[in-house]
Write an enzyme that holds these catalytic residues in place. Structure first.
Site, PDB file in Angstrom:
ATOM      1  N   HIS A 159       0.817  -1.223   0.000  1.00  0.00           N
ATOM      2  CA  HIS A 159       0.000   0.000   0.000  1.00  0.00           C
ATOM      3  C   HIS A 159       0.846   1.266   0.000  1.00  0.00           C
ATOM      4  O   HIS A 159       0.561   2.193  -0.748  1.00  0.00           O
ATOM      5  CB  HIS A 159      -0.952   0.029   1.202  1.00  0.00           C
ATOM      6  CG  HIS A 159      -1.946  -1.075   1.204  1.00  0.00           C
ATOM      7  ND1 HIS A 159      -1.694  -2.272   1.836  1.00  0.00           N
ATOM      8  CD2 HIS A 159      -3.168  -1.181   0.627  1.00  0.00           C
ATOM      9  CE1 HIS A 159      -2.746  -3.064   1.668  1.00  0.00           C
ATOM     10  NE2 HIS A 159      -3.642  -2.442   0.932  1.00  0.00           N
ATOM     11  N   GLU A 200       2.447  -0.959   7.834  1.00  0.00           N
ATOM     12  CA  GLU A 200       3.506  -1.000   6.813  1.00  0.00           C
ATOM     13  C   GLU A 200       4.670  -0.073   7.172  1.00  0.00           C
ATOM     14  O   GLU A 200       5.838  -0.418   6.937  1.00  0.00           O
ATOM     15  CB  GLU A 200       2.896  -0.712   5.438  1.00  0.00           C
ATOM     16  CG  GLU A 200       1.879  -1.805   5.064  1.00  0.00           C
ATOM     17  CD  GLU A 200       1.354  -1.747   3.637  1.00  0.00           C
ATOM     18  OE1 GLU A 200       1.777  -0.871   2.857  1.00  0.00           O
ATOM     19  OE2 GLU A 200       0.498  -2.599   3.301  1.00  0.00           O
ATOM     20  N   ARG A 247     -23.591  14.566  13.351  1.00  0.00           N
ATOM     21  CA  ARG A 247     -24.044  15.374  12.202  1.00  0.00           C
ATOM     22  C   ARG A 247     -25.144  14.601  11.471  1.00  0.00           C
ATOM     23  O   ARG A 247     -25.068  13.376  11.361  1.00  0.00           O
ATOM     24  CB  ARG A 247     -22.891  15.623  11.217  1.00  0.00           C
ATOM     25  CG  ARG A 247     -21.759  16.451  11.770  1.00  0.00           C
ATOM     26  CD  ARG A 247     -20.712  16.731  10.690  1.00  0.00           C
ATOM     27  NE  ARG A 247     -19.736  17.697  11.146  1.00  0.00           N
ATOM     28  CZ  ARG A 247     -18.530  17.386  11.625  1.00  0.00           C
ATOM     29  NH1 ARG A 247     -18.140  16.128  11.700  1.00  0.00           N
ATOM     30  NH2 ARG A 247     -17.718  18.336  12.033  1.00  0.00           N
ATOM     31  N   ARG A 257     -17.791  22.311  17.892  1.00  0.00           N
ATOM     32  CA  ARG A 257     -19.147  21.760  17.904  1.00  0.00           C
ATOM     33  C   ARG A 257     -20.046  22.438  18.926  1.00  0.00           C
ATOM     34  O   ARG A 257     -21.230  22.135  19.004  1.00  0.00           O
ATOM     35  CB  ARG A 257     -19.079  20.245  18.126  1.00  0.00           C
ATOM     36  CG  ARG A 257     -18.248  19.523  17.073  1.00  0.00           C
ATOM     37  CD  ARG A 257     -18.752  19.807  15.651  1.00  0.00           C
ATOM     38  NE  ARG A 257     -20.128  19.422  15.487  1.00  0.00           N
ATOM     39  CZ  ARG A 257     -20.543  18.173  15.265  1.00  0.00           C
ATOM     40  NH1 ARG A 257     -19.658  17.195  15.150  1.00  0.00           N
ATOM     41  NH2 ARG A 257     -21.824  17.891  15.137  1.00  0.00           N
TER      42      ARG A 257
HETATM   43  N1  URA Z   1     -12.240  15.932  11.404  1.00  0.00           N
HETATM   44  C1  URA Z   1     -13.242  15.284  12.028  1.00  0.00           C
HETATM   45  O1  URA Z   1     -13.230  14.049  12.137  1.00  0.00           O
HETATM   46  N2  URA Z   1     -14.264  16.014  12.525  1.00  0.00           N
HETATM   47  C2  URA Z   1     -14.330  17.352  12.411  1.00  0.00           C
HETATM   48  O2  URA Z   1     -15.306  17.962  12.889  1.00  0.00           O
HETATM   49  C3  URA Z   1     -13.273  18.013  11.761  1.00  0.00           C
HETATM   50  C4  URA Z   1     -12.233  17.277  11.259  1.00  0.00           C
END
Ligand code: URA
Length: 276
Positions: free
Chosen positions: A18, A88, A176, A230
């Site tokens: 990979h 790896e 979300r 958030r």
């Molecule tokens: N990366 C994530 O996983 N969540 C976010 O809100 C921003 C970057």
């Protein structure tokens, strides 16, 4: 070599399948951003750099920063992708891995572009279930954590320390809505639950990095640029990434110096008075 052996340890010539890197082609210190474009930001910040390999999401540059050899490999997104990179990279000579990612912060005082250093991670990922029972902790190496803190202090940047939530899901798994507003009970509750538990951030790779590093007896840590908050709802792509790159480079220099001190004094572990 039998066909079975090849399938167990896939290679292209001498290079791992990979990452397309062979043994000894990279130094021991490796940064791990998710995004291949961020590998180039690292490479530009060093005194010299060269492309090592590029395959799928795995782009690797190596170079020299203040006399220290280091490398940077992008891991792509999520636990499956970073587990492959870690597996790896260890086979070809890495022994200190630092995730340099972006993240969503959960504490309202964390500004967009601030840095977050992880001390450990929730294993809400998929890949590590194949490695260890869920009670096995995903902890960052204390030397890497301390070096990142030391570097952030030296450079005078705003940083926060805490427990990370690592999940394979950017949308539902981080509270979300999915397509068309789809949601479920888990997703509706996850952000509030994590805030109650004083978790500092959400991202997608650190639990895998920490778990594999502990199993394989190598050092790992994570530093993030907070591109989302958030609590306040802000989202600014790439905020803090340049600062994170500077802190990460300095942290490797610090780790290198601490490793030299350990060697000099015949010590297995770093402790603060070793540098007096
Ligand atoms: N990366 C994530 O996983 N969540 C976010 O809100 C921003 C970057």
């Amino acid at each position: 070599m039998s066909e079975l052996k090849k399938a167990e340890e896939p290679k292209v010539g001498e290079a791992l399948y990979h990452i397309r890197i062979g043994k000894g082609q990279i130094p021991r210190f490796v940064f791990l951003p998710g995004d291949p474009d961020r590998v180039k930001v690292f490479a530009k910040s060093w005194d010299s750099s060269q492309l090592v390999a590029q395959e799928r999401e795995y782009l690797t540059y190596k170079g020299v920063y203040k006399g220290i050899e280091l490398a940077c490999t992008s891991t792509g997104i999520g636990s499956g992708a970073i587990a492959i990179a870690v597996e790896e990279l260890l086979r070809v000579g890495a022994d200190t891995l630092i995730r340099t990612g972006t993240t969503g912060a959960l504490w309202k005082d964390i500004g967009i572009g601030d840095l977050i250093i992880s001390v450990g991670a929730f294993r809400a990922d998929g890949a590590t279930r194949a490695y260890a029972p869920i009670e096995y902790p995903a902890v960052a190496n204390y030397e890497v954590v301390n070096a990142l803190v030391e570097a952030a202090e030296t450079l005078g940047v705003n940083y926060w320390l805490g427990i990370t939530y690592s999940t394979d899901s950017f949308y539902l798994g981080q509270g979300r809505p999915g397509f068309g507003g789809f949601t479920n009970e888990y997703s509706e509750k996850i952000v509030e639950t994590l805030k109650k538990l004083n978790v500092v951030n959400m991202e997608m790779e650190s639990s895998t990095l920490f778990t594999l590093a502990s199993i394989y007896k190598v050092r790992a840590g994570s530093i993030f640029a907070a591109i989302a908050n958030r609590e306040t709802g802000e989202f600014v792509p790439n905020a803090g990434v340049e600062t994170m790159v500077k802190v990460s480079n300095e942290a490797v220099k610090i780790l290198y110096e601490w490793d030299q001190k350990k060697k000099e004094k015949g010590k297995r572990y770093f402790y603060p008075s070793l540098i007096k």
